[in-house]
Design a protein around this motif. Structure first.
Motif, short mmCIF file in Angstrom:
data_model
loop_
_atom_site.label_atom_id
_atom_site.label_comp_id
_atom_site.label_asym_id
_atom_site.label_seq_id
_atom_site.Cartn_x
_atom_site.Cartn_y
_atom_site.Cartn_z
N GLU A 191 33.32 39.03 39.23
CA GLU A 191 32.78 40.27 38.65
C GLU A 191 33.26 41.52 39.37
OE1 GLU A 191 30.10 37.19 36.93
OE2 GLU A 191 31.07 37.49 38.87
N ASN A 192 33.74 41.37 40.60
CA ASN A 192 34.20 42.55 41.34
C ASN A 192 35.69 42.83 41.17
OD1 ASN A 192 31.78 43.55 42.63
ND2 ASN A 192 31.78 41.65 43.79
N TYR A 193 36.40 41.92 40.56
CA TYR A 193 37.84 42.13 40.36
C TYR A 193 38.17 43.34 39.49
CZ TYR A 193 40.05 38.34 42.94
OH TYR A 193 40.56 37.55 43.94
N GLY A 250 41.49 37.03 49.91
CA GLY A 250 41.54 35.99 50.93
C GLY A 250 40.47 34.94 50.76
N GLU A 251 39.86 34.92 49.55
CA GLU A 251 38.79 33.94 49.33
C GLU A 251 39.35 32.56 49.00
OE1 GLU A 251 39.29 35.55 45.01
OE2 GLU A 251 39.57 36.27 47.07
N ASN A 252 38.65 31.54 49.50
CA ASN A 252 39.00 30.16 49.18
C ASN A 252 38.53 29.79 47.78
OD1 ASN A 252 38.00 29.91 52.41
ND2 ASN A 252 40.06 29.19 51.91
N LEU A 253 37.38 30.33 47.40
CA LEU A 253 36.81 30.04 46.08
C LEU A 253 36.43 31.34 45.39
CD1 LEU A 253 34.47 27.07 47.08
CD2 LEU A 253 36.63 26.90 45.86
N THR A 254 36.94 31.52 44.19
CA THR A 254 36.55 32.66 43.37
C THR A 254 35.43 32.18 42.45
OG1 THR A 254 38.91 33.24 43.38
CG2 THR A 254 37.45 34.56 41.99
N ASP A 272 26.41 37.15 43.22
CA ASP A 272 25.87 38.50 43.37
C ASP A 272 25.27 38.67 44.76
OD1 ASP A 272 24.58 40.93 43.29
OD2 ASP A 272 23.52 40.56 41.41
N GLU A 273 25.97 39.42 45.62
CA GLU A 273 25.55 39.58 47.01
C GLU A 273 24.20 40.29 47.13
OE1 GLU A 273 30.11 40.06 47.06
OE2 GLU A 273 28.44 40.25 45.66
N SER A 274 23.82 41.05 46.12
CA SER A 274 22.53 41.75 46.18
C SER A 274 21.35 40.79 45.95
CB SER A 274 22.48 42.88 45.16
OG SER A 274 22.42 42.37 43.84
N PHE A 290 30.04 44.97 48.09
CA PHE A 290 30.10 43.63 47.49
C PHE A 290 31.21 42.86 48.19
CE2 PHE A 290 27.90 46.02 44.22
CZ PHE A 290 26.90 45.13 43.82
N PRO A 291 30.91 42.34 49.42
CA PRO A 291 31.95 41.81 50.29
C PRO A 291 32.26 40.33 50.15
CG PRO A 291 29.90 41.90 51.48
CD PRO A 291 29.61 42.39 50.10
N GLY A 292 31.56 39.64 49.24
CA GLY A 292 31.68 38.19 49.23
C GLY A 292 30.90 37.59 50.39
N THR A 293 30.93 36.28 50.52
CA THR A 293 30.14 35.65 51.57
C THR A 293 30.85 34.44 52.17
OG1 THR A 293 27.96 34.75 52.14
CG2 THR A 293 28.88 34.09 50.02
N TYR A 294 30.58 34.22 53.44
CA TYR A 294 31.03 33.00 54.11
C TYR A 294 29.96 31.92 53.99
CZ TYR A 294 34.97 35.31 56.44
OH TYR A 294 36.13 35.96 56.72
N LEU A 295 30.40 30.68 54.19
CA LEU A 295 29.51 29.53 54.10
C LEU A 295 29.54 28.70 55.37
CD1 LEU A 295 30.51 28.08 50.60
CD2 LEU A 295 28.62 29.66 51.10
#
Length: 210
Positions: free
Chosen positions: A65-67, A85-89, A94-96, A141-146
């Motif tokens: 959604e951020n692309y 640089g994400e492994n999974l798109t 939604d980071e919020s 909206f930075p994405g997230t690590y796991l």
């Protein structure tokens, strides 16, 4: 949430401040499943393990959604999934709303939300403009690590389903904004310091703001 693309990166040589270095940020879609392991994604490139990989940064997710927002800002780039640089798109991420500490079933793996991505100069190199660092911080909206609780395979089309929501209401976006704000919201700060899903080193650094 749904996996739209699986992305891997090869070691890429770059020049920064007149010095040669390597990066794994140049990730591109691959036509195969990924194996999420405890320390990293199998077959991916992790160059500097001070800042990438490890138990709290084993896999990086970014939202489809951020692309469009970034494509409008950088229309001349050769766009594809994996640009951040994400492994999974992931579609629907939604980071919020995503709580740090929440546990999800992602393909065959069991994962936990740990922390947002903090941009560095290598993102600027990929985008050909270091201005993106401030833009990335401002967009929130930075994405997230796991953290990978149970290693497993993830394929395009797999879902990301909530297994256990974190008791802490701290979201990825709230924590991200906290990191870069000059005036720290004391309520959010307290949530972060008490959230054990975050790395201890990060929580300890935040204590100076209390």
């Amino acid at each position: 949430m749904k996996v739209i693309s699986t992305n891997l990166g090869k070691p890429t040589k770059i020049i920064w401040n007149g010095k040669e270095t390597m990066t794994g940020i140049y990730k591109h879609p691959v036509d195969k499943a990924l194996f999420l392991d405890v320390e990293d994604v199998q077959g991916d490139t992790v160059v500097d393990r001070r800042y990438h990989g490890g138990t709290h940064k084993a896999c990086y997710l970014f939202s489809t959604e951020n692309y469009p927002y970034w494509k409008e800002k950088y229309p001349l780039l050769d766009w594809n999934w994996g640009m951040f640089g994400e492994n999974l798109t992931i579609e629907g991420l939604d980071e919020s709303q995503l709580r740090i500490g929440s546990i999800y079933k992602l393909g065959d793996a069991l994962v936990q939300i740990t922390q947002p991505r903090e941009p560095c100069y290598k993102l600027g190199i990929r985008f050909g403009n270091q201005d993106i660092l401030k833009q990335f911080k401002d967009h929130s909206f930075p994405g997230t690590y796991l953290r990978i609780l149970e290693p497993g395979i993830v394929r395009v089309g797999d879902s990301m389903k909530l297994v256990e929501e974190s008791k802490s209401t701290l979201t990825v976006q709230q924590f991200y904004n906290l990191l870069f704000s000059k005036t720290k919201d004391q309520g959010v700060l307290e949530l972060a310091i008490k959230n054990e899903a975050l790395p201890l080193s990060k929580r300890e650094k935040l204590k100076k703001w209390t």
